[in-house]
Design an enzyme around this catalytic site. Structure first.
Site, PDB file in Angstrom:
ATOM      1  N   LYS A 277      -0.903  -2.194  -7.978  1.00  0.00           N
ATOM      2  CA  LYS A 277      -1.322  -1.092  -7.095  1.00  0.00           C
ATOM      3  C   LYS A 277      -0.504   0.168  -7.389  1.00  0.00           C
ATOM      4  CE  LYS A 277      -2.356  -4.313  -3.331  1.00  0.00           C
ATOM      5  NZ  LYS A 277      -3.800  -4.401  -3.152  1.00  0.00           N
TER       6      LYS A 277
ATOM      7  N   GLN B 177       0.802  -1.235   0.000  1.00  0.00           N
ATOM      8  CA  GLN B 177       0.000   0.000   0.000  1.00  0.00           C
ATOM      9  C   GLN B 177       0.825   1.271   0.000  1.00  0.00           C
ATOM     10  OE1 GLN B 177      -3.128   0.277  -0.510  1.00  0.00           O
ATOM     11  NE2 GLN B 177      -3.620  -1.893  -0.375  1.00  0.00           N
TER      12      GLN B 177
HETATM   13  N1  PMP Z   1      -0.530  -6.483   1.729  1.00  0.00           N
HETATM   14  C1  PMP Z   1      -1.341  -5.417   1.694  1.00  0.00           C
HETATM   15  C2  PMP Z   1      -1.209  -4.360   2.757  1.00  0.00           C
HETATM   16  C3  PMP Z   1      -2.280  -5.319   0.669  1.00  0.00           C
HETATM   17  O1  PMP Z   1      -3.100  -4.266   0.635  1.00  0.00           O
HETATM   18  C4  PMP Z   1      -2.357  -6.330  -0.302  1.00  0.00           C
HETATM   19  C5  PMP Z   1      -3.380  -6.264  -1.433  1.00  0.00           C
HETATM   20  N2  PMP Z   1      -4.649  -5.880  -1.046  1.00  0.00           N
HETATM   21  C6  PMP Z   1      -1.473  -7.398  -0.221  1.00  0.00           C
HETATM   22  C7  PMP Z   1      -0.574  -7.438   0.808  1.00  0.00           C
HETATM   23  C8  PMP Z   1      -1.473  -8.484  -1.245  1.00  0.00           C
HETATM   24  O2  PMP Z   1      -1.045  -7.970  -2.455  1.00  0.00           O
HETATM   25  P1  PMP Z   1      -1.230  -8.806  -3.813  1.00  0.00           P
HETATM   26  O3  PMP Z   1      -2.674  -9.205  -3.858  1.00  0.00           O
HETATM   27  O4  PMP Z   1      -0.874  -7.821  -4.872  1.00  0.00           O
HETATM   28  O5  PMP Z   1      -0.319  -9.955  -3.739  1.00  0.00           O
END
Ligand code: PMP
Length: 416
Positions: free
Chosen positions: A236, A213
Site C-alpha cells: 500500500k 492506510q
Molecule cells: N488494516 C487496514 C486498515 C487495511 O486497509 C488493510 C488492507 N486492506 C489491512 C489492515 C490488511 O493489510 P494486508 O492485507 O496488507 O495485510
C-alpha cells in the site's frame, strides 16, 4: 462541475511527471485510459522500485543472516539498511524495533498472539473500534476466546468519527490493549490516535495502531504518538506485496515470546530445549522475503523524495474536490463524513448495488472497489450491505474524479 486541474490542486505536485514514473498507469482498459482508484487496496509501483527489485535479483541476491560469503554479507547489509530506513520513516528510536512481516495482517496476528500469551489473562479486556478492518478485529476476537478475555468496542457516530466519550467509559484497569486504525479503509476517517494512546496509557493499557492506510498518506512519528505498536503494509506504500511489518517498543518486544518458531529466531537449540534470539530476530523465523524488503527500501526512498507533507496536501485537495463532486450527485450518499479524512470516498446509491456499480465503472476503464472492504461491522453500523469506494493516490488527477462522477451518474440512470 469540472474545474481545471491547476485550480483544484495548485502546483503542489507535478502529477504528469509523477505519472510517468508508474508504467502501469499509461495502459488502456477496454479501450479507455486506465483510471485507477483502488489505492486503499493496493498501490502501483514506480519504475525505481521495479528496477531496484530487478537489479537486486539479477546481480545482488543472496540469503540473509547466515552466509559468510560476499553475496550473503551484501544482502544482509541491504536487508538491515532497509530496517533502518523503515525505522527512520516511522520515527522509531531504534532500528531493532522494526519487525518485518508479510504485511499488516501478519503483524497484528503476531502481536495479538505474542502479546496476548504474555500479558492477557481471563477477565482482561481488549478494546477495538467499530470501524476496524477484519485484520484488526478477528485476531483480537480469537485471542479473547482463547484466554477468556472480553472484547469491547468504541462506537462510531453517523459521520464516521469515534465517540471518544464512550471510549473513556469502556477503558478500565482491566484493559490490556487498545487496537485501532490510524485511517479507516472503509470510510477514510483519520482517528485521533495520539489522544487514544494517552488515554489508554493513563489507564495502564498498551496501544496498537493499524497503520495499513496511513503510512502511504501521512507523515509519521511513532515516538511522538507514543503508541506501543504500529503496523504497515509495503504493497500500500508503492512497494512490493508480501512485505510489511510492525514497530514495537523494545522493552515490550523483549518481554514477548515468539509467534512463529524455527530457524533464525533462536539463540541455541538442543534436543531438550531452545533459547530464543533477541528481537527483532526472535519474531522473524525462517528465510524472510529478502527481495521484497529491498523493494520496500526503494519505495520509501520514492515517498521521501516526493515528501509525505506534499503527498498529504495534494491528496487532501483531491479529496475535497471529489467530495464536492459527489455531494452534487443525486441519489448518492457518502458513507463517512468525518472532519478529518484521508483519500477515501465511500458511497452508496439505492439505485445500484456496489457490485453492479463497479462492473459498470470498469466499462469506462475505472478501477474502483465495491464490497464490504473487509469491514463488515462498519457496513452493519451504517445499514448498507457494501459501498463503492474510490481511494486516491498522489498519481490521481482531478479529471479522473470528473470521469468517475460522470460514470457513476450514468450508472445510476441505467439502473433507475
Ligand atoms: N488494516 C487496514 C486498515 C487495511 O486497509 C488493510 C488492507 N486492506 C489491512 C489492515 C490488511 O493489510 P494486508 O492485507 O496488507 O495485510
Amino acid at each position: 462541475m469540472s474545474e481545471s486541474s491547476a485550480s483544484v490542486t495548485g502546483n503542489i505536485l507535478d502529477v504528469e511527471k509523477i505519472r510517468k514514473d508508474f508504467p502501469i498507469l499509461s495502459q488502456t482498459v477496454r479501450g479507455k485510459p486506465l483510471i485507477y482508484l483502488d489505492n486503499a487496496a493496493t498501490t502501483h509501483k514506480p519504475i525505481s522500485v521495479i528496477e531496484r527489485v530487478r537489479k537486486f535479483d539479477a546481480e545482488e541476491y543472496g540469503t540473509v543472516r547466515r552466509g559468510t560469503y560476499k553475496l550473503s554479507e551484501h544482502a544482509t547489509r541491504l536487508y538491515e539498511d532497509a530496517r533502518q530506513k523503515v525505522a527512520d520513516f516511522m520515527g522509531a528510536e531504534k532500528k531493532g524495533e522494526i519487525v518485518f512481516t508479510s504485511g499488516t495482517t501478519q503483524a497484528i496476528n503476531l502481536v495479538a498472539h505474542s502479546f496476548g500469551k504474555r500479558f492477557v489473562s481471563e477477565g482482561d479486556e481488549i478494546i477495538i473500534s467499530n470501524i476496524e478492518h477484519h485484520a484488526n478485529t478477528v485476531p483480537w476476537q480469537v485471542l479473547c476466546e482463547e484466554r477468556g478475555a472480553r472484547l469491547k468496542v468504541i462506537p462510531v457516530d453517523d459521520d464516521g468519527e469515534l465517540m471518544m466519550e464512550e471510549y473513556e467509559k469502556i477503558l478500565s484497569p482491566k484493559t490490556r490493549m487498545v487496537a485501532v486504525n490510524h485511517v479507516s479503509n472503509a470510510l477514510g476517517t483519520i482517528n485521533p490516535i495520539k489522544e487514544i494512546t494517552q488515554k489508554a496509557h493513563a489507564a495502564g493499557a498498551r496501544v496498537l495502531i493499524d497503520g495499513a492506510q496511513s503510512t502511504p498518506h501521512l507523515k509519521l512519528n511513532v515516538q511522538d504518538i507514543d503508541c506501543d505498536f504500529y503496523t504497515f503494509s509495503g504493497h500500500k506504500m508503492y512497494g512490493p506485496s508480501g512485505i510489511g511489518g510492525v514497530y514495537g517498543k523494545m522493552d515490550l518486544w523483549e518481554e514477548m515470546p515468539p509467534y512463529v518458531t524455527g530457524g533464525d529466531m533462536i539463540m541455541q537449540v538442543t534436543l531438550e530445549k531452545t533459547t530464543y534470539a533477541k528481537p527483532p530476530a526472535r519474531f522473524e523465523a525462517g528465510t524472510p522475503p529478502i527481495t521484497q524488503v529491498i523493494g520496500l527500501d526503494a519505495a520509501i526512498d520514492y515517498l521521501n523524495e516526493i515528501g509525505l507533507d506534499k503527498i498529504a496536501e495534494y491528496e487532501n485537495s483531491l479529496l475535497e474536490y471529489g467530495t464536492r463532486l459527489f455531494k452534487e450527485i443525486e441519489g448518492v450518499r457518502i458513507i463517512g463524513n468525518a472532519r478529518s479524512k484521508a483519500s477515501i470516498i465511500s458511497f452508496f446509491s439505492d439505485s445500484a448495488h456496489p457490485h453492479d456499480m463497479v462492473h459498470f465503472l470498469d466499462q469506462d476503464g475505472i478501477s474502483c472497489r465495491g464490497g464490504h472492504h473487509c469491514a463488515q461491522p462498519t457496513m452493519i453500523r451504517y445499514g448498507v450491505p457494501a459501498t463503492t469506494r474510490a481511494s486516491m493516490a498522489f498519481y490521481n488527477k482531478p479529471e479522473e474524479l470528473d470521469a468517475l462522477a460522470e460514470s457513476v451518474q450514468k450508472c445510476i440512470r441505467f439502473f433507475s
